[in-house]
Motif scaffolding. Structure first.
Motif, PDB file in Angstrom:
ATOM      1  N   ILE A 131       0.837  -1.204   0.000  1.00  0.00           N
ATOM      2  CA  ILE A 131       0.000   0.000   0.000  1.00  0.00           C
ATOM      3  C   ILE A 131       0.873   1.255   0.000  1.00  0.00           C
ATOM      4  N   THR A 132       1.879   1.285   0.875  1.00  0.00           N
ATOM      5  CA  THR A 132       2.764   2.446   0.966  1.00  0.00           C
ATOM      6  C   THR A 132       3.511   2.676  -0.339  1.00  0.00           C
ATOM      7  N   GLU A 133       4.042   1.608  -0.914  1.00  0.00           N
ATOM      8  CA  GLU A 133       4.825   1.763  -2.137  1.00  0.00           C
ATOM      9  C   GLU A 133       3.947   2.059  -3.346  1.00  0.00           C
ATOM     10  N   THR A 134       2.706   1.588  -3.314  1.00  0.00           N
ATOM     11  CA  THR A 134       1.769   1.943  -4.383  1.00  0.00           C
ATOM     12  C   THR A 134       1.489   3.441  -4.376  1.00  0.00           C
ATOM     13  N   LEU A 135       1.198   3.996  -3.200  1.00  0.00           N
ATOM     14  CA  LEU A 135       0.958   5.433  -3.113  1.00  0.00           C
ATOM     15  C   LEU A 135       2.206   6.223  -3.458  1.00  0.00           C
TER      16      LEU A 135
END
Length: 271
Positions: free
Chosen positions: A259-263
């Motif tokens: 999730i963090t790396e997607t954002l």
């Protein structure tokens, strides 16, 4: 709380979805597509959508012929699953994009597709067909080859008109009509994801657990060989569902990382 919506399709189906409205001024719209034998309320998806909606509107949805009916939890529409071709899923995405345009005043807001597993493959084909609509595709343990069927299944489809695939979670024998194979063969060039991306400038990013299946990892490796500019984020220790289960119990370090790396990837594209 998300807002539910329903979109009827031309093929006697219904796209059932949820909108997670951005908690801050929206910087874009994210559409999250589930995979093979998946559905919008499976395990991690509602949680992931909520986390992604800090400053994006996020839509989750069931493909109209994914087999999950009105109760949103069980595969009660297996005859629809039996004829869920890639063409149908692409038509569903087209309806969904039209709906997005009516619900949100985009005014330049970018639209991103996040696809898990098979949902990533379908998202890539849609974006390749409609590059003017999609700002980028983010593949979560995604396929790069849409031919997911065994030689035995294909032979049964051709000989008997139907084969089956086992749902390991529910133990259901889920039917596969020969129309799925015919669609795959009819549009072979359209579905040639790696070949098409090799000559495309479409923004794509891969997020993959290091414990994902070897077949999918090999597919990602083949893609980045022809498009070395595509980032391939490795999620250490992550399996195909980033170590989450259904029903959802709790988040995992692997899911939080994706999730963090997607954002973070969307932010890089935006600026």
């Amino acid at each position: 709380m998300p807002t539910a919506f329903e979109l009827p399709t031309d093929a006697d189906g219904v796209i059932r979805g949820n909108i997670f409205f951005a908690r801050q001024p929206a910087q874009g719209v994210i559409i999250l597509a589930h995979g093979y034998k998946g559905f919008k309320d499976w395990g991690m998806f509602p949680y992931a959508a909520s986390q992604l909606s800090e400053n994006h509107h996020v839509l989750t949805f069931n493909f109209s012929h994914n087999g999950v009916g009105e109760d949103l939890q069980t595969f009660s529409e297996l005859e629809k699953f039996a004829v869920n071709t890639y063409s149908r899923e692409l038509e569903d995405l087209a309806l969904l994009l039209a709906y997005v345009n009516t619900q949100f005043e985009l005014k330049g807001l970018p639209v991103y597709l996040i696809g898990h597993s098979r949902g990533a493959g379908v998202s890539l084909v849609y974006a390749l067909d409609h590059p003017e609509q999609i700002a980028g595709v983010l593949s979560w343990n995604g396929v790069t080859n849409l031919d997911l069927f065994t030689p035995e299944q294909k032979e049964e489809m051709r000989t008997h008109g139907r084969s089956h695939v086992t749902n390991a979670r529910t133990n259901q024998q889920m039917p596969l009509d020969v129309s799925i194979l015919e669609d795959l063969e009819k549009y072979k060039e359209r579905y040639a994801i790696i070949d098409r991306l090799a000559s495309s400038s479409l923004r794509v990013a891969l997020f993959q657990g290091t414990e994902d299946s070897q077949r999918l990892q090999d597919g990602s490796a083949a893609l980045v060989r022809v498009r070395p500019d595509i980032p391939w984020h490795q999620i250490a220790g992550g399996n195909h569902t980033f170590n989450t289960v259904h029903p959802f119990q709790e988040t995992t370090p692997q899911l939080e990382q994706v999730i963090t790396e997607t954002l973070g990837q969307i932010a890089v594209w935006r600026y």
